[in-house]
Scaffold this active site. Structure first.
Site, PDB file in Angstrom:
ATOM      1  N   THR A 107      54.958 -21.110  49.379  1.00 25.84           N
ATOM      2  CA  THR A 107      55.864 -20.053  49.850  1.00 25.84           C
ATOM      3  C   THR A 107      55.335 -19.414  51.135  1.00 25.84           C
ATOM      4  OG1 THR A 107      54.812 -18.516  48.308  1.00 25.84           O
ATOM      5  CG2 THR A 107      56.890 -19.467  47.615  1.00 25.84           C
TER       6      THR A 107
ATOM      7  N   ARG B 280      62.509 -21.668  42.013  1.00 23.21           N
ATOM      8  CA  ARG B 280      62.612 -21.127  40.659  1.00 23.21           C
ATOM      9  C   ARG B 280      62.432 -19.614  40.595  1.00 23.21           C
ATOM     10  NH1 ARG B 280      62.616 -25.377  37.030  1.00 23.21           N
ATOM     11  NH2 ARG B 280      61.986 -27.224  38.128  1.00 23.21           N
TER      12      ARG B 280
ATOM     13  N   GLN C 189      52.888 -30.625  42.146  1.00 23.91           N
ATOM     14  CA  GLN C 189      54.303 -30.805  41.831  1.00 23.91           C
ATOM     15  C   GLN C 189      55.144 -30.766  43.105  1.00 23.91           C
ATOM     16  OE1 GLN C 189      53.888 -27.289  39.046  1.00 23.91           O
ATOM     17  NE2 GLN C 189      55.303 -28.472  37.812  1.00 23.91           N
TER      18      GLN C 189
ATOM     19  N   ASP D 270      56.195 -31.504  49.499  1.00 18.76           N
ATOM     20  CA  ASP D 270      56.184 -31.099  50.907  1.00 18.76           C
ATOM     21  C   ASP D 270      55.035 -31.683  51.731  1.00 18.76           C
ATOM     22  OD1 ASP D 270      53.948 -29.560  50.086  1.00 18.76           O
ATOM     23  OD2 ASP D 270      55.205 -27.795  49.730  1.00 18.76           O
TER      24      ASP D 270
ATOM     25  N   HIS E  72      55.583 -35.456  41.715  1.00 20.75           N
ATOM     26  CA  HIS E  72      57.038 -35.477  41.938  1.00 20.75           C
ATOM     27  C   HIS E  72      57.388 -36.236  43.219  1.00 20.75           C
ATOM     28  CE1 HIS E  72      57.662 -31.662  39.223  1.00 20.75           C
ATOM     29  NE2 HIS E  72      57.392 -32.745  38.545  1.00 20.75           N
TER      30      HIS E  72
ATOM     31  N   CYS F 238      70.147 -48.661  54.715  1.00 20.48           N
ATOM     32  CA  CYS F 238      69.024 -49.562  54.982  1.00 20.48           C
ATOM     33  C   CYS F 238      69.270 -50.366  56.254  1.00 20.48           C
ATOM     34  CB  CYS F 238      68.854 -50.499  53.791  1.00 20.48           C
ATOM     35  SG  CYS F 238      67.578 -51.737  53.988  1.00 20.48           S
TER      36      CYS F 238
ATOM     37  N   SER G 284      51.968 -22.343  40.258  1.00 22.10           N
ATOM     38  CA  SER G 284      52.876 -23.022  39.326  1.00 22.10           C
ATOM     39  C   SER G 284      53.101 -22.120  38.132  1.00 22.10           C
ATOM     40  CB  SER G 284      52.291 -24.358  38.854  1.00 22.10           C
ATOM     41  OG  SER G 284      53.126 -24.914  37.851  1.00 22.10           O
TER      42      SER G 284
ATOM     43  N   ASN H 197      48.828 -17.233  40.164  1.00 17.34           N
ATOM     44  CA  ASN H 197      50.287 -17.340  40.269  1.00 17.34           C
ATOM     45  C   ASN H 197      50.868 -15.932  40.273  1.00 17.34           C
ATOM     46  OD1 ASN H 197      52.595 -19.173  40.319  1.00 17.34           O
ATOM     47  ND2 ASN H 197      53.145 -18.270  38.354  1.00 17.34           N
TER      48      ASN H 197
END
Ligand SMILES: [Zn+2]
Length: 260
Positions: free
Chosen positions: A30, A38, A104, A107, A122, A155, A195, A216
């Protein structure tokens, strides 16, 4: 425990541990300008239901809409820069206090900060691949063609639909996740950073570690099990951890007070 005592305790645990890993989520990014979708303040997911917008079935059903909704956000992720928390984790790895980072986040900010051992459970936005012939392309290629009006981006070899190498809803977990479940075995200290530990299967990983530190902004389901919990921004906490360790962050990052 006072804040500064918590920092000292984290440093003590770091020095004592023979095997430390970090587990990072959206909250570490952030401060790099990437909203935590979230968190109740931004509530990106209240506007766009992720099951509908970032799912494999949404991509297959209407790829043009899938890209129209997701690509701007992903391009912003790729333009973001690491912050002191990412650089601190890179430093801790180089000094031998940290084995690596399980993240997770998609970026690439740990990779950009120079961390060598990163398990991106992820996926990431550096590459994409063709859903028909499986050919791999740079993600920048996909983004550039979308920007040029090609939607969905296709593609170069077979005109199949491209997909980013991120784990979408309904995808199975990737190879990095399975590696992470192995590398975390025997972990003595897990630093959970940014997280809220609510997304499974990653949210189950702290159970493997002997001790947990949680940095957190909001409470997590693992707080009661943790040796230390700090509800502060990751950037601030890691600046203080590095200062306590006597370690420098690169450039001006460690020294914001004199840097305007
Ligand atoms: Zn293809």
């Amino acid at each position: 425990m006072q804040y500064i005592d918590k920092i000292k305790e984290i440093v003590r645990l770091l020095k004592e541990s023979q095997k430390t890993l970090a587990l990072t989520g959206a909250g570490i990014s952030t401060e790099s300008g990437i909203p935590d979708y979230r968190s109740p303040q931004t509530g990106l997911w209240e506007k766009h239901d992720p099951i509908k917008t970032a799912s494999l079935s949404a991509l297959k059903k209407d790829p043009a809409q899938f890209y129209a909704i997701n690509l701007e956000r992903w391009t912003a992720y790729n333009n973001a820069k690491p912050n002191p928390a990412h650089y601190a984790l890179e430093r801790l790895e180089k000094t031998g206090l940290l084995l690596g980072v399980i993240t997770q986040n998609i970026d690439s900010l740990h990779v950009k900060a120079g961390s060598n051992r990163v398990w991106e459970v992820h996926g990431h936005l550096r590459t994409c691949h063709c859903m028909s012939c499986k050919a791999e392309h740079d993600f920048s290629n996909l983004a550039a063609r979308f920007k040029g009006g090609e939607n969905p981006p296709r593609c170069l070899k077979c005109s199949g639909i491209l997909r980013p190498d991120v784990v979408l809803f309904e995808d199975r977990m990737n190879e990095d996740f399975f590696q992470a479940t192995q590398v975390i075995s025997g972990c003595q200290l897990l630093l959970v950073v940014g997280s809220s530990l609510t997304v499974y299967p990653v949210a189950g990983l702290p159970g493997v570690a002997k001790q947990i530190v949680i940095i957190n902004k909001t409470p997590t389901p693992w707080d009661e099990e943790a040796a230390v919990v700090i509800n502060e921004s990751a950037g601030r906490v890691f600046r203080d951890i590095m200062a306590e360790l006597g370690e420098q962050l690169p450039g001006e990052l460690g020294n914001t007070a004199e840097n305007h």
